[in-house]
Design an enzyme around this catalytic site. Structure first.
Site, PDB file in Angstrom:
ATOM      1  N   THR A  17      -5.145 -12.447  24.519  1.00  0.00           N
ATOM      2  CA  THR A  17      -5.971 -11.282  24.769  1.00  0.00           C
ATOM      3  C   THR A  17      -5.366 -10.080  24.056  1.00  0.00           C
ATOM      4  O   THR A  17      -4.170  -9.822  24.174  1.00  0.00           O
ATOM      5  CB  THR A  17      -6.051 -11.009  26.278  1.00  0.00           C
ATOM      6  OG1 THR A  17      -6.567 -12.179  26.912  1.00  0.00           O
ATOM      7  CG2 THR A  17      -6.961  -9.822  26.577  1.00  0.00           C
ATOM      8  N   ASN A  52      17.312  -2.043   7.563  1.00  0.00           N
ATOM      9  CA  ASN A  52      17.364  -1.292   8.806  1.00  0.00           C
ATOM     10  C   ASN A  52      18.728  -0.664   9.067  1.00  0.00           C
ATOM     11  O   ASN A  52      18.828   0.296   9.807  1.00  0.00           O
ATOM     12  CB  ASN A  52      16.980  -2.185   9.984  1.00  0.00           C
ATOM     13  CG  ASN A  52      17.689  -3.517   9.970  1.00  0.00           C
ATOM     14  OD1 ASN A  52      17.664  -4.226   8.953  1.00  0.00           O
ATOM     15  ND2 ASN A  52      18.324  -3.861  11.056  1.00  0.00           N
ATOM     16  N   CYS A  87      29.048  -5.435  18.239  1.00  0.00           N
ATOM     17  CA  CYS A  87      29.659  -5.785  19.522  1.00  0.00           C
ATOM     18  C   CYS A  87      28.670  -5.747  20.674  1.00  0.00           C
ATOM     19  O   CYS A  87      28.675  -6.590  21.552  1.00  0.00           O
ATOM     20  CB  CYS A  87      30.782  -4.808  19.864  1.00  0.00           C
ATOM     21  SG  CYS A  87      32.301  -5.175  18.990  1.00  0.00           S
ATOM     22  N   GLY A 143       7.483  -6.661  15.260  1.00  0.00           N
ATOM     23  CA  GLY A 143       8.041  -7.078  13.986  1.00  0.00           C
ATOM     24  C   GLY A 143       8.626  -8.479  14.036  1.00  0.00           C
ATOM     25  O   GLY A 143       8.470  -9.261  13.087  1.00  0.00           O
ATOM     26  N   HIS A 203       6.644   0.509  17.243  1.00  0.00           N
ATOM     27  CA  HIS A 203       7.558   1.474  17.864  1.00  0.00           C
ATOM     28  C   HIS A 203       8.528   2.097  16.877  1.00  0.00           C
ATOM     29  O   HIS A 203       9.326   2.954  17.262  1.00  0.00           O
ATOM     30  CB  HIS A 203       8.332   0.813  19.006  1.00  0.00           C
ATOM     31  CG  HIS A 203       9.314  -0.222  18.565  1.00  0.00           C
ATOM     32  ND1 HIS A 203      10.656   0.025  18.465  1.00  0.00           N
ATOM     33  CD2 HIS A 203       9.156  -1.508  18.185  1.00  0.00           C
ATOM     34  CE1 HIS A 203      11.281  -1.059  18.054  1.00  0.00           C
ATOM     35  NE2 HIS A 203      10.390  -2.012  17.873  1.00  0.00           N
TER      36      HIS A 203
END
Ligand SMILES: Cc1ncc(COP(=O)(O)O)c(C=O)c1O
Ligand SMILES: Cc1ncc(COP(=O)(O)O)c(C=O)c1O
Ligand code: FES
Ligand code: FES
Lengths: 388, 148, 388, 148
Positions: A239, A153, A327, A72, A203
């Protein structure tokens, strides 16, 4: 430690066994370089081609509009930097939002500082939704690109993508969306939504790490970001990560096929989570829109306590979650997303994000909420801010 | 990420709580991360020995652990000895902290100083080396290097 | 088709079974995001850390000098573009060679066209070796970077890296080397050789595809190329490809451990190849240096015939090789490397690269040479250029 | 990458060789890729029927296959019919070529024309539509789109 309850699926997901299964032969058997001429390599090429088709199908796109990347972040960097280069003779203005992922925000800062771009960072409302009238007002004759994430997110808020697509189209401006969290979770059709470019990362949907794609609508004159060999229609050198691509294809196919059933269940568990927390724990606030929300996202702020401590104590019970407090990620500032929806610093600090998977059960939810109640009470008893 | 010592002090923090009518109370906050620590001291006015020490902390795991360790370390010490307590000593006692977490231990050092300052103010005494604490502490530089 | 003889290990290699073995648990068991705080994720973090150590050890580098990327192309792009950005106030001149991989050459072209860089492309001698005196002469007060590949991917020639490192150091110029073909094949110690930055790609040494690294000497003030999250000491954003990184570490460790034995054997087979071809086939030329040569590289030009035809016919016998002719890679120009060592177009066109692995046997070599003799004779009989 | 038909004609090329005392010989080269094709024609002077056709090619798989197919296709045809042979027809007969290989088929079309030109020159005749062939052919544009 007993059973682990993994509630950090927005950070990363378990690679599905069927995905790994599909990848395996491409490591040690069909390991040829897809660019090679001999017959042996055509198997790799076919694997890549099939995955490209699976992903295109999942988006209602054409196969040749899917370009594989390393994830991403690369897709976001590519979309912004190389669009800017290609269109900068037309204008230097990009519109984005204050709640984008750092892959967008830091790229924008780079373009501002190093390349002479002008960036407008749109505010969002208290639910984390972009205001369309402000978007319209921000458009200038110099505007070449609008980049608004599909879903956030941290707080899971889903943006009015169709409306943004329409505005972009009306003004002849390119529209990019970071769909890293949305792809595989909500239905996406690039044509219906008017999306010109879209970033995704494997993922996040039970695919492998280190693989992503950028959808680029035919006709968009983006430049290369990674220069070199002629791979990916000469637009992205390197590749091909054949096993990664194959795995990604299977993961995308799987995510779309099971979407309805899976997210229905997730929504049920999510809502149970939210309801119990709001009812049973005082001084708590739900972050993000109640309904325009990713099916698997729970994000709440507990007053008077701090996120990392909460996480560490949850971890004691085998519960994996994440915090609005950044943090741990090298920065000490509270989450820019939580600040953008108007949380004061100290409340932003006490935030907890739990992102479910299809494996999360009602029993898990109950267990977690029970523990959370104890932990919040304990930490509050230790807090100099809390007077009971 | 954290050493076993840190996790032990985080999970079983020593001296959590308040001291009623404490001899000195100090509260400091880290402007950068927003975390807050309050330390309560019970000091023998004759001997200047710290008889008891408690804390309340709003902060990360390292903040809690350094609070716990710092209170343990000053207990039984004289004011002068307590003045010499550095964040470095606390970190060492905890078997170290990750670079991004060094500032959390500063919070503990400063909170002890602030509580001593409060004591000194109330008793109109001067403590060698002690300056008026800022309520907000800033580290000079954010630790740039991360451990691998 | 019977047995396959894979002689294209410079294009890509088989992922070693022990590498796959090491990767597997990181897909479905230890799938946590290394940046996360909970204990479960520390296993991913440890996997990454171990691999970083294995690679650092293989180079005589420090762990914190290894930055993972998506492959050699990204590493090359990063090294050049971000060094240019960081040092452009000092000067805008970069020195490289005419025989670099496209990941370097096309990046240089980009820097010239878009960013105001001045690039010197050094000639090489007829064996494909950089001329040190020309390098010295090319240095100006504006020179900020020298980028010379460690070993060439087509003709296998190994450059005088130590000498280049010394020259760079003497002039206070940074030295980057593209070691994609050399790492794991020849011993490399970055300190002894005076290397400041080094690119490598996992799939060239029996590691996975889609993973690479850039070695960056402590003190080099390179910027980021992929902006975003705080991964890789804030220098390369993107969720870490944990299985890929773990596999790469094992592959690097393996390559270094077995280097001596493996390359001794490869050199023997390589030399047998070369000797038989030069002796038994007329009108043939070895490309690249006879001794300063990668252990596994054979590159020969056959007059009067064309590469792709040769490859297709070899493929009939299960022999996988590649050609100096770039017809297949989207460009029709003959290889820039073969032209740089002075081959005329039509001879460059009839080139064949065979790159061996530890699995290539003497019998394989004999079989291939026997077939090659037939094929060359047959294609010559079909060639309008050949009169016998 | 190549269709089965292409591979068949590459692996078993028809009409490889030379024709001694050919009626017409044409050689063309592609300036871009450097490949070369030579075609030999045996033409019946009365009927203008191409009795035989052979080729020699220095070039890629597609060049060999299109040479083979083109010679097959002109054999038995009249000059006028052979003139109408396009590279597109040859490609179609081969079930297509990858976009980057389209230019190779142009080579075959041009080589046939060049051989016919040679015949016309020797016999001082004019063939409708036939222009003096260039020895080097260039395609206008390199095919940009690759198949996925
Ligand atoms: C010398 C050299 N540099 C860079 C690369 C690019 O590596 P990758 O394709 O893994 O990105 C390669 C291989 O293709 C290479 O041989
Ligand atoms: C919205 C969003 N954009 C971009 C990214 C970057 O993806 P990756 O880390 O796979 O490069 C992420 C995940 O970290 C994300 O959640
Ligand atoms: S005290 Fe704020 S991060 Fe530790
Ligand atoms: S004829 Fe030159 S590439 Fe085909």
């Amino acid at each position: 430690m007993g059973k682990m309850i993994y509630l950090d699926n927005a950070a990363t997901t378990k690679t599905a066994p069927e995905v790994v299964e599909a990848m395996l032969p491409y490591f040690t058997e069909m390991y040829g370089n897809p660019s090679s001429i001999y017959d042996f390599a055509s198997k790799s090429k076919e694997g890549v081609s099939k995955a490209r088709g699976q992903i295109a199908d999942a988006l209602g796109a054409k196969k040749e509009e899917i370009y594989f990347t390393a994830g991403g972040s690369e897709s976001d960097n590519w979309a912004l930097k190389a669009t800017f280069e290609a269109y900068k003779s037309k204008g230097n203005h990009i519109i984005t939002t204050k709640i984008e992922h750092h892959a967008i925000l830091h790229t924008c800062e780079y373009l501002e500082k190093e390349r002479g771009a002008k960036i407008t960072y749109l505010d969002v409302d208290e639910n984390g939704i972009v205001k369309l009238d402000e978007l319209e007002k921000a458009i200038t004759p110099e505007t070449i690109l609008i980049s608004v994430m599909f879903a956030n997110n941290e707080i899971g808020s889903i943006q009015p993508i169709r409306e943004i697509g329409a505005i972009a189209k009306e003004h002849g401006i390119l529209f990019h969306t970071d769909a890293v969290q949305a792809f595989g979770q909500v239905p996406i059709n690039v044509d219906e939504l008017g999306i010109d470019m879209l970033s995704s990362s494997g993922h996040k949907l039970n695919g492998p790490k280190g693989i992503g794609f950028l959808y680029i609508r035919k006709g968009v004159k983006i430049r290369s970001f990674v220069h070199g060999g002629a791979q990916e229609r000469k637009r992205r050198a390197g590749t091909e990560n054949v096993p990664g691509i194959v795995g990604y294809g299977v993961a995308a196919d799987r995510a779309v096929r099971t979407m309805k059933e899976r997210t229905d269940k997730e929504i049920q568990v999510r809502d149970h989570f939210i309801e119990r927390i709001l009812k049973e724990i005082p001084y708590v606030k739900l972050n993000g829109d109640r309904t325009k929300r990713l099916p698997n996202n729970v994000n709440v702020s507990f007053q008077f306590i701090e996120g990392e401590s909460m996480l560490l104590m949850l971890d004691n019970y085998g519960i994996c979650a994440s915090s609005g407090s950044a943090c741990t990620s090298g920065s000490l500032d509270p989450s820019h997303v939580l600040l953008a929806i108007g949380l004061p610093h100290e409340i932003a600090h006490g935030s907890l994000r739990m992102t479910l998977s299809e494996e999360t059960t009602m029993e898990d939810a109950d267990f977690v909420v029970d523990k959370l109640k104890e932990i919040v009470a304990y930490l509050r008893s230790m807090s100099p801010l809390y007077e009971d | 990420m954290y050493s076993e010592k840190v996790m032990d002090h985080f999970q079983h923090p020593r001296n959590v709580g308040e001291i009623e009518n404490a001899s000195g109370v100090g509260t400091v906050g880290n402007a950068k991360c927003g975390d807050i620590m309050r330390i309560f001291l019970d000091i023998d006015d004759e001997t200047h020995i710290i008889r008891d020490c408690k804390f309340k902390t709003f902060g990360c795991g390292a903040a809690v652990a350094t609070s716990s360790m710092a209170t343990e370390m000053v207990k039984g010490k004289t004011i002068e000895e307590a003045m010499k307590l550095t964040n470095k000593a606390v970190m060492e006692a905890l078997d170290g902290l990750p670079p991004v977490k060094v500032h959390c231990s500063l919070l503990a050092e400063e909170a002890v100083h602030a509580a001593l300052w409060d004591y000194a103010q109330k008793h109109h005494i001067e403590i060698e080396g002690l300056k008026k604490p800022k309520s907000d502490i800033h580290e000079g530089e954010e630790a740039e290097e991360e451990e691998y």
